[in-house]
Design a protein around this motif. Structure first.
Motif, PDB file in Angstrom:
ATOM      1  N   GLN A 155     -36.279 -23.973  41.794  1.00 14.39           N
ATOM      2  CA  GLN A 155     -36.722 -22.581  41.886  1.00 14.39           C
ATOM      3  C   GLN A 155     -37.942 -22.453  42.795  1.00 14.39           C
ATOM      4  N   TYR A 156     -38.844 -23.417  42.696  1.00  8.45           N
ATOM      5  CA  TYR A 156     -40.075 -23.342  43.492  1.00  8.45           C
ATOM      6  C   TYR A 156     -39.766 -23.548  44.980  1.00  8.45           C
ATOM      7  N   CYS A 157     -38.829 -24.445  45.268  1.00  8.54           N
ATOM      8  CA  CYS A 157     -38.390 -24.622  46.663  1.00  8.54           C
ATOM      9  C   CYS A 157     -37.782 -23.326  47.192  1.00  8.54           C
ATOM     10  N   LYS A 158     -36.925 -22.703  46.387  1.00  5.49           N
ATOM     11  CA  LYS A 158     -36.275 -21.457  46.804  1.00  5.49           C
ATOM     12  C   LYS A 158     -37.288 -20.324  46.944  1.00  5.49           C
ATOM     13  N   LEU A 159     -38.305 -20.336  46.101  1.00  2.00           N
ATOM     14  CA  LEU A 159     -39.354 -19.328  46.192  1.00  2.00           C
ATOM     15  C   LEU A 159     -40.055 -19.401  47.543  1.00  2.00           C
ATOM     16  N   TRP A 160     -40.396 -20.606  47.971  1.00  2.00           N
ATOM     17  CA  TRP A 160     -41.060 -20.776  49.259  1.00  2.00           C
ATOM     18  C   TRP A 160     -40.149 -20.377  50.416  1.00  2.00           C
ATOM     19  N   GLU A 161     -38.871 -20.759  50.326  1.00  2.00           N
ATOM     20  CA  GLU A 161     -37.942 -20.360  51.380  1.00  2.00           C
ATOM     21  C   GLU A 161     -37.837 -18.840  51.432  1.00  2.00           C
ATOM     22  N   ALA A 162     -37.743 -18.201  50.269  1.00  3.59           N
ATOM     23  CA  ALA A 162     -37.616 -16.744  50.214  1.00  3.59           C
ATOM     24  C   ALA A 162     -38.834 -16.062  50.830  1.00  3.59           C
ATOM     25  N   MET A 163     -40.021 -16.612  50.598  1.00  2.00           N
ATOM     26  CA  MET A 163     -41.229 -16.013  51.159  1.00  2.00           C
ATOM     27  C   MET A 163     -41.213 -16.075  52.681  1.00  2.00           C
ATOM     28  N   PHE A 164     -40.700 -17.155  53.227  1.00  2.74           N
ATOM     29  CA  PHE A 164     -40.701 -17.306  54.681  1.00  2.74           C
ATOM     30  C   PHE A 164     -39.530 -16.598  55.347  1.00  2.74           C
ATOM     31  N   LEU A 165     -38.476 -16.347  54.581  1.00  4.99           N
ATOM     32  CA  LEU A 165     -37.359 -15.578  55.118  1.00  4.99           C
ATOM     33  C   LEU A 165     -37.532 -14.087  54.835  1.00  4.99           C
ATOM     34  N   LEU A 166     -38.645 -13.733  54.191  1.00  5.99           N
ATOM     35  CA  LEU A 166     -38.901 -12.349  53.777  1.00  5.99           C
ATOM     36  C   LEU A 166     -37.736 -11.824  52.931  1.00  5.99           C
ATOM     37  N   ASP A 167     -37.178 -12.726  52.110  1.00  2.00           N
ATOM     38  CA  ASP A 167     -36.052 -12.389  51.246  1.00  2.00           C
ATOM     39  C   ASP A 167     -36.605 -11.827  49.937  1.00  2.00           C
ATOM     40  N   VAL A 168     -36.868 -10.534  49.948  1.00  2.00           N
ATOM     41  CA  VAL A 168     -37.508  -9.880  48.795  1.00  2.00           C
ATOM     42  C   VAL A 168     -36.620  -9.963  47.559  1.00  2.00           C
ATOM     43  N   LYS A 169     -35.310  -9.845  47.744  1.00  2.00           N
ATOM     44  CA  LYS A 169     -34.392  -9.891  46.603  1.00  2.00           C
ATOM     45  C   LYS A 169     -34.476 -11.238  45.884  1.00  2.00           C
ATOM     46  N   ALA A 170     -34.439 -12.339  46.660  1.00  4.16           N
ATOM     47  CA  ALA A 170     -34.507 -13.679  46.059  1.00  4.16           C
ATOM     48  C   ALA A 170     -35.872 -13.906  45.406  1.00  4.16           C
ATOM     49  N   LEU A 171     -36.929 -13.431  46.069  1.00  5.07           N
ATOM     50  CA  LEU A 171     -38.283 -13.580  45.527  1.00  5.07           C
ATOM     51  C   LEU A 171     -38.411 -12.837  44.205  1.00  5.07           C
ATOM     52  N   ASP A 172     -37.922 -11.605  44.162  1.00  9.06           N
ATOM     53  CA  ASP A 172     -37.987 -10.803  42.929  1.00  9.06           C
ATOM     54  C   ASP A 172     -37.180 -11.454  41.808  1.00  9.06           C
ATOM     55  N   GLU A 173     -36.032 -12.036  42.165  1.00  6.79           N
ATOM     56  CA  GLU A 173     -35.160 -12.650  41.162  1.00  6.79           C
ATOM     57  C   GLU A 173     -35.843 -13.856  40.502  1.00  6.79           C
ATOM     58  N   ILE A 174     -36.460 -14.710  41.319  1.00  7.25           N
ATOM     59  CA  ILE A 174     -37.158 -15.877  40.773  1.00  7.25           C
ATOM     60  C   ILE A 174     -38.336 -15.425  39.910  1.00  7.25           C
ATOM     61  N   CYS A 175     -39.097 -14.464  40.395  1.00  2.10           N
ATOM     62  CA  CYS A 175     -40.237 -13.962  39.625  1.00  2.10           C
ATOM     63  C   CYS A 175     -39.784 -13.361  38.297  1.00  2.10           C
ATOM     64  N   LYS A 176     -38.653 -12.671  38.312  1.00  2.00           N
ATOM     65  CA  LYS A 176     -38.102 -12.089  37.079  1.00  2.00           C
ATOM     66  C   LYS A 176     -37.758 -13.184  36.075  1.00  2.00           C
ATOM     67  N   GLN A 177     -37.165 -14.288  36.577  1.00  2.00           N
ATOM     68  CA  GLN A 177     -36.824 -15.409  35.700  1.00  2.00           C
ATOM     69  C   GLN A 177     -38.072 -16.047  35.101  1.00  2.00           C
ATOM     70  N   TRP A 178     -39.193 -15.931  35.797  1.00  2.00           N
ATOM     71  CA  TRP A 178     -40.449 -16.510  35.327  1.00  2.00           C
ATOM     72  C   TRP A 178     -41.310 -15.511  34.558  1.00  2.00           C
ATOM     73  N   GLY A 179     -40.775 -14.314  34.335  1.00  2.00           N
ATOM     74  CA  GLY A 179     -41.533 -13.314  33.591  1.00  2.00           C
ATOM     75  C   GLY A 179     -42.669 -12.699  34.382  1.00  2.00           C
ATOM     76  N   VAL A 180     -42.560 -12.724  35.719  1.00  2.00           N
ATOM     77  CA  VAL A 180     -43.620 -12.192  36.585  1.00  2.00           C
ATOM     78  C   VAL A 180     -43.236 -10.800  37.058  1.00  2.00           C
ATOM     79  N   ASN A 181     -44.111  -9.833  36.841  1.00  2.00           N
ATOM     80  CA  ASN A 181     -43.852  -8.452  37.220  1.00  2.00           C
ATOM     81  C   ASN A 181     -44.098  -8.173  38.700  1.00  2.00           C
TER      82      ASN A 181
END
Length: 544
Positions: free
Chosen positions: A340-366
């Motif tokens: 998940q953390y690897c995908k989070l970093w990739e999402a940040m650099f690809l500006l993939d807001v959907k993937a970033l939001d999904e990982i944060c949701k799984q971690w309970g981050v608003n």
């Protein structure tokens, strides 16, 4: 009258008992009563000082409060020693968000901690091995070569003439730890009520790993495991070294390891003396810790400069080697979190807001934007992508991106139980590495290095196959490389600007690129509000 006499007698008895206990405690090794009184009196004092005397808008008042509180915190850390030295050092690494008063006062804590006398070292050997050090070793230097928060190191020689480093735990640590951690928990509970911010939820995980750090048999195992993991990385195998551990002559309070001569990572003059390039040394260091975070999942929790040495390569001429020491504090990531953390970093650099939001949701981050900013340790706004450039973040940008910092922190976690505890020490690792890079003038584009390792660490087996999958994968690679190129361009623009400023105006930016990111983070942290005011809301949260 009789009631008054009884009250006076009771008061006198209590005072005498209290004075006697205090006098007895001050002469004990652990000094538990004295330490707890000092901790609570100063802890309550600094909370009240912030609550009652902090006046937003009055700069002289705010600076005075910051200075008093900083002095209180670091005085307690120095006087209590032990675990408090480590807590103070953690505070001292928060340069990107803390006021100057904290940064200035924290520097003294990075000097050597007080050492215990040799008679105490002898006692530990007798209790653990039944012999004195000079009976176990051919030679044993009675004067420690280094002293840290929980242990000190002596140089010794084995009977086969091998030179070793002997790490000896200060015996008061085990007695103090339970008391200190209990006091720390109670203070967090108090601050949570006073400042209305979530603070206690991370404590159990923190306590578990701090206790592990005081077990030197576990540290020996960590050293071996860290070395084995590094050997699996061909790019690091010969550039990073972990000293050999002699487990057969160790205990829970004594560890014997190979002696390695080297200089501290951030000691620029010493690096120059041995002919080591600061850029190469920092590049290897960042890659080593990135490989732990994104590939092996076994992460060093305390990579401060004293635990990262640089030496001439013992086998290769004109090359250097980074040596990692002090492996007491490690965390093991779950495979799920690592991916998940690897995908989070990739999402940040690809500006993939959907993937970033999904990982944060799984971690309970608003708040995914805020979380990305904390992870990158620089502002993150996908709509404007200022994390790709060195443009100034305007007041309006900051205002649009966030409302109140206190409100954001308070509601940052939707569900604390979902938040991966590994991030507590992973973030600590990254923050210390960032501080090391900054102190050397930012010779390395740390974020790009981390991003590449994140992509290397990803499991691609679930990605779509065939032409469609190939095209999608190719597009993501192009977008990712474009983002890294923009970051690289920004990095060298800042370097060019710093050189020009030095040549034509005589001004220097000691922090380099990391210093610029710190300034942008301060702007985002405050949300357009003056930094001192924002820090009143988040100061104690950051400290813990």
């Amino acid at each position: 009258m009789a009631t008054s006499r009884r009250f006076f007698k009771s008061f006198l008895a209590l005072s005498t008992t209290g004075a006697g206990l205090y006098a007895y405690d001050t002469n004990t090794e652990a000094q538990l009563i004295t330490r707890n009184i000092r901790t609570f009196s100063n802890g309550v004092g600094l909370a009240l000082d912030y609550k009652l005397n902090f006046k937003p808008g009055d700069m002289s008042s705010m600076d005075a409060v910051h200075e008093r509180v900083a002095n209180r915190i670091f005085d307690v850390c120095e006087l209590n020693g032990g675990l408090f030295i480590k807590i103070g050092q953690v505070i001292g690494t928060q340069a990107s968000v803390l006021p100057a008063q904290y940064q200035k006062r924290a520097r003294r804590l990075f000097d050597s901690a007080p050492a215990v006398p040799y008679s105490v070292v002898e006692r530990v050997f007798l209790e653990d091995f039944g012999v004195k050090p000079e009976q176990l070793f051919k030679e044993f230097d009675k004067n420690p070569v280094a002293s840290a928060s929980i242990a000190q190191v002596h140089k010794a020689v084995l009977h086969d003439d091998t030179i070793v480093a002997v790490k000896v735990q200060k015996p008061a640590i085990q007695k103090q730890m339970t008391s200190d951690l209990r006091a720390f928990r109670l203070l967090l509970m108090l601050y949570e009520r006073i400042f209305d911010l979530p603070m206690v939820w991370t404590f159990d995980y923190f306590e578990k790993h701090i206790r592990m750090e005081a077990d030197f048999e576990r540290e020996a195992q960590n050293s071996i495991k860290a070395w084995d993991n590094l050997q699996k990385e061909s790019s690091l195998r010969d550039r990073v070294y972990v000293p050999k551990v002699y487990s057969e002559i160790g205990s829970k309070r004594i560890m014997v390891a190979e002696w390695v001569d080297g200089v501290q990572l951030t000691a620029l003059d010493d690096l120059k003396e041995i002919g080591a390039s600061p850029t190469e040394a920092m590049q290897i260091t960042i890659e080593a810790f990135a490989s732990q975070i994104f590939k092996s999942g076994f992460v060093h929790g305390d990579p401060h400069p004293g635990n990262v040495l640089v030496r001439k390569h013992p086998k290769k001429k004109n090359e250097i080697q980074v040596v990692l020491i002090d492996h007491g504090l490690y965390i093991e990531e779950s495979e799920r979190f690592r991916q998940q953390y690897c995908k989070l970093w990739e999402a940040m650099f690809l500006l993939d807001v959907k993937a970033l939001d999904e990982i944060c949701k799984q971690w309970g981050v608003n708040d995914s934007n805020m979380f990305a900013s904390v992870t990158l340790q620089k502002p993150y706004m996908p709509s404007k992508a200022p994390h790709l450039s060195n443009n100034q973040v305007s007041f309006q940008d900051a205002y649009e991106m966030q409302m109140s910092m206190k409100s954001r922190i308070k509601h940052f976690l939707a569900d604390q139980q979902l938040f991966p505890r590994e991030l507590i020490f992973v973030s600590r690792n990254m923050n210390i590495v960032r501080a090391n890079n900054k102190s050397m003038g930012s010779p390395v584009n740390r974020i790009n290095v981390m991003a590449r390792w994140a992509v290397h660490g990803m499991d691609r087996k679930d990605e779509a196959k065939g032409v469609r999958g190939y095209l999608r994968s190719t597009w993501r690679v192009i977008l990712f490389e474009s983002t890294l190129f923009a970051m690289t361009l920004s990095f060298y623009i800042v370097k060019f600007r710093d050189v020009a400023n030095k040549l034509f105006w005589g001004t220097t930016n000691q922090g380099g690129f990391e210093g610029l990111l710190d300034e942008r983070m301060k702007e985002q942290v405050s949300g357009g509000v003056p930094q001192n005011i924002a820090l009143k809301n988040i100061g104690l949260k950051i400290l813990v």
